[in-house]
Design a protein around this motif. Structure first.
Motif, mmCIF file in Angstrom:
data_model
loop_
_atom_site.group_PDB
_atom_site.id
_atom_site.type_symbol
_atom_site.label_atom_id
_atom_site.label_comp_id
_atom_site.label_asym_id
_atom_site.label_seq_id
_atom_site.Cartn_x
_atom_site.Cartn_y
_atom_site.Cartn_z
ATOM 1 N N LEU A 35 -8.950 -0.920 0.868
ATOM 2 C CA LEU A 35 -8.876 0.241 -0.017
ATOM 3 C C LEU A 35 -9.315 1.525 0.673
ATOM 4 O O LEU A 35 -9.061 2.619 0.172
ATOM 5 C CB LEU A 35 -9.740 0.011 -1.269
ATOM 6 N N ALA A 36 -9.995 1.398 1.813
ATOM 7 C CA ALA A 36 -10.393 2.594 2.553
ATOM 8 C C ALA A 36 -9.193 3.302 3.164
ATOM 9 O O ALA A 36 -9.280 4.475 3.524
ATOM 10 C CB ALA A 36 -11.398 2.224 3.643
ATOM 11 N N PHE A 37 -8.065 2.589 3.282
ATOM 12 C CA PHE A 37 -6.843 3.181 3.830
ATOM 13 C C PHE A 37 -5.911 3.550 2.682
ATOM 14 O O PHE A 37 -5.763 2.783 1.727
ATOM 15 C CB PHE A 37 -6.133 2.193 4.765
ATOM 16 N N PRO A 38 -5.255 4.694 2.743
ATOM 17 C CA PRO A 38 -4.238 5.028 1.738
ATOM 18 C C PRO A 38 -3.110 3.995 1.744
ATOM 19 O O PRO A 38 -2.813 3.389 2.784
ATOM 20 C CB PRO A 38 -3.742 6.410 2.174
ATOM 21 N N ASP A 39 -2.482 3.802 0.593
ATOM 22 C CA ASP A 39 -1.414 2.810 0.494
ATOM 23 C C ASP A 39 -0.297 3.083 1.498
ATOM 24 O O ASP A 39 0.251 2.157 2.104
ATOM 25 C CB ASP A 39 -0.840 2.802 -0.930
ATOM 26 N N LEU A 40 0.054 4.359 1.654
ATOM 27 C CA LEU A 40 1.148 4.694 2.557
ATOM 28 C C LEU A 40 0.807 4.359 4.000
ATOM 29 O O LEU A 40 1.646 3.817 4.744
ATOM 30 C CB LEU A 40 1.497 6.180 2.427
ATOM 31 N N LEU A 41 -0.422 4.658 4.424
ATOM 32 C CA LEU A 41 -0.831 4.352 5.796
ATOM 33 C C LEU A 41 -0.874 2.845 6.026
ATOM 34 O O LEU A 41 -0.435 2.343 7.075
ATOM 35 C CB LEU A 41 -2.200 4.973 6.075
ATOM 36 N N LEU A 42 -1.378 2.105 5.033
ATOM 37 C CA LEU A 42 -1.433 0.653 5.160
ATOM 38 C C LEU A 42 -0.027 0.065 5.220
ATOM 39 O O LEU A 42 0.244 -0.846 6.018
ATOM 40 C CB LEU A 42 -2.217 0.063 3.985
ATOM 41 N N ALA A 43 0.881 0.594 4.386
ATOM 42 C CA ALA A 43 2.270 0.116 4.415
ATOM 43 C C ALA A 43 2.930 0.453 5.740
ATOM 44 O O ALA A 43 3.731 -0.334 6.265
ATOM 45 C CB ALA A 43 3.050 0.733 3.258
ATOM 46 N N LEU A 44 2.598 1.598 6.294
ATOM 47 C CA LEU A 44 3.164 1.995 7.584
ATOM 48 C C LEU A 44 2.719 1.043 8.690
ATOM 49 O O LEU A 44 3.517 0.658 9.559
ATOM 50 C CB LEU A 44 2.742 3.426 7.909
ATOM 51 N N VAL A 45 1.458 0.630 8.651
ATOM 52 C CA VAL A 45 0.957 -0.321 9.650
ATOM 53 C C VAL A 45 1.654 -1.665 9.501
ATOM 54 O O VAL A 45 2.056 -2.312 10.486
ATOM 55 C CB VAL A 45 -0.573 -0.473 9.511
ATOM 56 N N ILE A 46 1.830 -2.094 8.249
ATOM 57 C CA ILE A 46 2.457 -3.401 8.008
ATOM 58 C C ILE A 46 3.908 -3.410 8.449
ATOM 59 O O ILE A 46 4.373 -4.346 9.107
ATOM 60 C CB ILE A 46 2.337 -3.763 6.513
ATOM 61 N N ILE A 47 4.652 -2.352 8.091
ATOM 62 C CA ILE A 47 6.078 -2.328 8.424
ATOM 63 C C ILE A 47 6.299 -2.156 9.915
ATOM 64 O O ILE A 47 7.368 -2.491 10.444
ATOM 65 C CB ILE A 47 6.795 -1.205 7.628
ATOM 66 N N THR A 48 5.308 -1.660 10.619
ATOM 67 C CA THR A 48 5.419 -1.567 12.078
ATOM 68 C C THR A 48 5.546 -2.957 12.698
ATOM 69 O O THR A 48 6.255 -3.150 13.693
ATOM 70 C CB THR A 48 4.200 -0.835 12.658
ATOM 71 N N PHE A 49 4.878 -3.934 12.099
ATOM 72 C CA PHE A 49 4.954 -5.301 12.604
ATOM 73 C C PHE A 49 6.211 -6.010 12.119
ATOM 74 O O PHE A 49 6.806 -6.804 12.839
ATOM 75 C CB PHE A 49 3.715 -6.088 12.183
ATOM 76 N N PHE A 50 6.632 -5.740 10.850
ATOM 77 C CA PHE A 50 7.799 -6.419 10.296
ATOM 78 C C PHE A 50 9.103 -5.851 10.835
ATOM 79 O O PHE A 50 10.076 -6.569 11.002
ATOM 80 C CB PHE A 50 7.796 -6.321 8.760
ATOM 81 N N GLY A 51 9.162 -4.550 11.055
ATOM 82 C CA GLY A 51 10.391 -3.921 11.517
ATOM 83 C C GLY A 51 11.108 -3.183 10.400
ATOM 84 O O GLY A 51 10.691 -3.184 9.239
#
Length: 297
Positions: A140-156
């Protein structure tokens, strides 16, 4: 002093409030605010556009024409054309489906996974509660958008990966909500009564704890749909959504920014579509939340 005038009687109408009061029934006035009505109509329009876009527009969202490029809004192209001569109105309508699918699917993923972790934290041993909640606090310390950006970097890149990234990013928020509701419900009298009557722990959770803990979270999830649509559009704007020339609001914004000085409508219409969608869905969600809490409109 003259007695008060009964305007209901003067108009020849029947005032039923005294009748209800005499029988111990409270009259309830159902009022719909104009803004809420407009939000409902716009959401209905979105549903039609998502299910049957051909009912609203007859063109092909991928059909290009070099001669019609950068055509300003007129009687033929109501919202103008883009850099490839494609009708913006048609592309906006066909972009509704992927946006709604993303918002609903990502919310469902976040709610489902968050409910599992929230129930585990609220009903499990103290060490499990501490481990889950500390992990949730870090995320929760990370904004949803930043967390999603990190996740999609791995998924593609891709629409499915975009849905997964946005959905997983919303898990911590729902996990905390479900855990808080579970802690309040598990000590309720009806739960203790069900346990006393000999119901198994699994039956108590499924029949009593889960339905009462998830009900308010479901209403809050309605508001979260709009936020997920914004996050999906933002990731598409950054190039992580469906590849061009697929009609997508975020992708249309990304392409239109290159021609903002000379063709501002390329950015204005998709931005307006995102704004109206989020505001309308949020208005309906907040109204549902208000009515669930028993507040008058």
């Amino acid at each position: 002093m003259n007695p008060p005038v009964n305007h209901t009687a003067r108009l020849g109408l029947i005032d039923v409030a005294p009748v209800f009061a005499a029988h111990g029934v409270r009259s309830r006035r159902w009022t719909v605010r104009p803004g809420l009505a407009l939000a409902g109509l716009f959401v209905l329009f979105l549903l039609i556009a998502a299910l049957q876009p051909a009912w609203l527009v007859s063109g092909d969202p991928l059909q290009a024409s070099a001669r019609e490029a950068f055509r300003a809004p007129d009687s033929v192209y109501w919202l103008g054309t883009d850099e490839n001569g494609r009708d913006i109105l048609t592309r906006l309508v066909y972009a509704v489906r992927p946006s709604l699918v993303l918002g609903l699917s990502a919310t469902a993923i976040g709610l489902l996974v968050g409910t599992v972790f929230g129930l585990a934290a609220g009903l499990g041993p103290r060490w499990l509660d501490g481990a889950v909640m500390r992990t949730v606090d870090v995320l929760l310390a990370f904004p949803d958008l930043l967390l999603a950006l990190v996740i999609i970097t791995f998924f593609g890149q891709g629409q499915l990966n975009l849905i997964l990234a946005v959905g997983i990013a919303s898990v911590p928020r729902y996990a905390r909500l479900v855990r808080a509701q579970t802690l309040g419900v598990r000590s309720a009298g009806y739960v203790e009564a069900a346990t006393t009557l000999g119901l198994s722990r699994a039956a108590v959770i499924v029949r009593h704890i889960l339905p009462n803990a998830i009900k308010p979270v479901l209403i809050l999830a309605t508001i979260g749909i709009g936020g997920n649509i914004v996050n999906g559009a933002a990731l598409s704007f950054l190039g992580f959504g469906a590849p061009p020339p697929a009609p997508e609001w975020g992708g249309m914004l990304a392409m239109g920014r290159n021609y903002l000085a000379n063709a501002g409508w390329l950015v204005a219409w998709p931005a307006l579509a995102i704004t109206l969608t989020v505001v309308s869905i949020s208005a309906i969600g907040r109204e549902l939340l208000r009515r669930s809490e028993g507040k008058r409109p």
